[in-house]
Design an enzyme around this catalytic site. Sequence first.
Site, PDB file in Angstrom:
ATOM      1  N   ASP A   1       2.296  -7.558   7.930  1.00 11.20           N
ATOM      2  CA  ASP A   1       2.146  -7.147   9.332  1.00 11.20           C
ATOM      3  C   ASP A   1       0.987  -6.157   9.509  1.00 11.20           C
ATOM      4  OD1 ASP A   1       2.870  -7.115  12.021  1.00 11.20           O
ATOM      5  OD2 ASP A   1       4.994  -6.891  11.599  1.00 11.20           O
TER       6      ASP A   1
ATOM      7  N   ASP B   1       3.881 -11.196  19.883  1.00 10.95           N
ATOM      8  CA  ASP B   1       5.283 -11.568  19.619  1.00 10.95           C
ATOM      9  C   ASP B   1       5.853 -12.454  20.729  1.00 10.95           C
ATOM     10  OD1 ASP B   1       4.968  -9.844  17.522  1.00 10.95           O
ATOM     11  OD2 ASP B   1       6.857  -8.792  17.862  1.00 10.95           O
TER      12      ASP B   1
HETATM   13  C1  GAL Z   1       5.805  -7.405  14.613  1.00 12.78           C
HETATM   14  C2  GAL Z   1       5.734  -8.882  14.241  1.00 12.78           C
HETATM   15  C3  GAL Z   1       7.116  -9.466  14.399  1.00 12.78           C
HETATM   16  C4  GAL Z   1       8.068  -8.741  13.486  1.00 12.78           C
HETATM   17  C5  GAL Z   1       8.041  -7.247  13.775  1.00 12.78           C
HETATM   18  C6  GAL Z   1       8.822  -6.450  12.762  1.00 12.78           C
HETATM   19  O1  GAL Z   1       4.551  -6.831  14.457  1.00 12.78           O
HETATM   20  O2  GAL Z   1       4.800  -9.518  15.068  1.00 12.78           O
HETATM   21  O3  GAL Z   1       7.090 -10.846  14.108  1.00 12.78           O
HETATM   22  O4  GAL Z   1       7.728  -8.995  12.141  1.00 12.78           O
HETATM   23  O5  GAL Z   1       6.714  -6.743  13.752  1.00 12.78           O
HETATM   24  O6  GAL Z   1       8.842  -5.092  13.053  1.00 12.78           O
END
Ligand code: GAL
Length: 381
Positions: free
Chosen positions: A127, A184
């Site tokens: 991430d 997301d």
């Molecule tokens: C976001 C990501 C999500 C999930 C989340 C976890 O940045 O896009 O899919 O992994 O973090 O905190």
Amino acid sequence: MMQQRPPMGWNTWNTFGPNIDAKTICENADLIVSLGLKDAGYDYIVIDDGWALEDRDEQGRLVPDPKKFPNGMKAVADYVHAKGLKFGMYTCSGSLTCEKTQPGSYDHEYVDAKSFAEWEVDFLKFDFCNRTPIIPGKYLFRRMGAALANSGREILFSACSWGSEKTHEWVKTTGASMWRSTVDIANSFESIKKLTLKQLELLPYNGHGCFNDMDMLVVGMNNDSFIDGTMGTNGCTLAEQKTHFSIWSMFGSPLMIGCDLRLISKDALEILTNKEAIAINQDATYSQPYRLVCGGRSDERLVFARLLSNGDFAVGIFNLTDEPFRFTFGTDEMGVPTHCGKTLAAKEVWTGEEPKLHSGMFNEEVEAHGCRLYRCRVIDA
Ligand code: GAL
């Protein structure tokens, strides 16, 4: 190894957020097998954010939270592997993950890649939160890509920087096999529409080796997703879920289930296991989908075609608007002009309907938020 098809699997995030534990994961892994999802192609079980303790151990390693994972991570990997499935985990390029409850892998990339290899991880989602502003994202992703490639284990690298810093321009330098090309997803048709429209300019970057990841699926999710501002709760109708799944299939996105399989309805399961839609998604020649002219001015009325490996075509009609619309379009643009003596025999993936084309034209009324997804054979006109 070069990734030939969009990865398929299940991920904890959409439904559980950080509230995860070994039991939930193993029960969902059981269901991937018993509900026929493994046979349909879903084979990665991925643990997202929220699995580690706040502090690293004295050797600088990440520590699985013993309350959530009482037998450690290798035990979960063993359980998943014993089912013939593959095991995925998550970390972040910053000093903390996005949830901020556990350390990220910044400056610990090689240590962490070693832990993942020891736990027999097969997939790593990486991430982009809480990173240092002084190092470009591409360097951070290259670090983890190199660390995984040198970990002694084959681990699929799933890059998640939401398309920022023009990810598409550098992601293939990092060793990633898939990359998040969107922000997301939320559990709403608005979100599906937003991600779809954003994807249009990025389709040329999708393909073998590294697939554009439009985010985990919301198919089968009830209004019970975790709430911390990330995942909306208004949900999608079944028809909208079909449109969502059809778009992800047509565009060749990884198909990562995001619902709690213990609660899935028969109808939602039917969407996730539709063989024809999955065959389009997984087609061996990932040829780029292209947009056809379909009448009407709205940017939200989409018709896409894609040439498949056996010479068939996939054709998708996606009505993202709030009104029904009659789509008319021809096959000339696809390289199938009727004056050359050829036309298409179309079969709709969801209904099995076989509409007849007249003079090489499709003519279909599609309801608001609805879709048609066809597999078409080239035949004599
Ligand atoms: C976001 C990501 C999500 C999930 C989340 C976890 O940045 O896009 O899919 O992994 O973090 O905190």
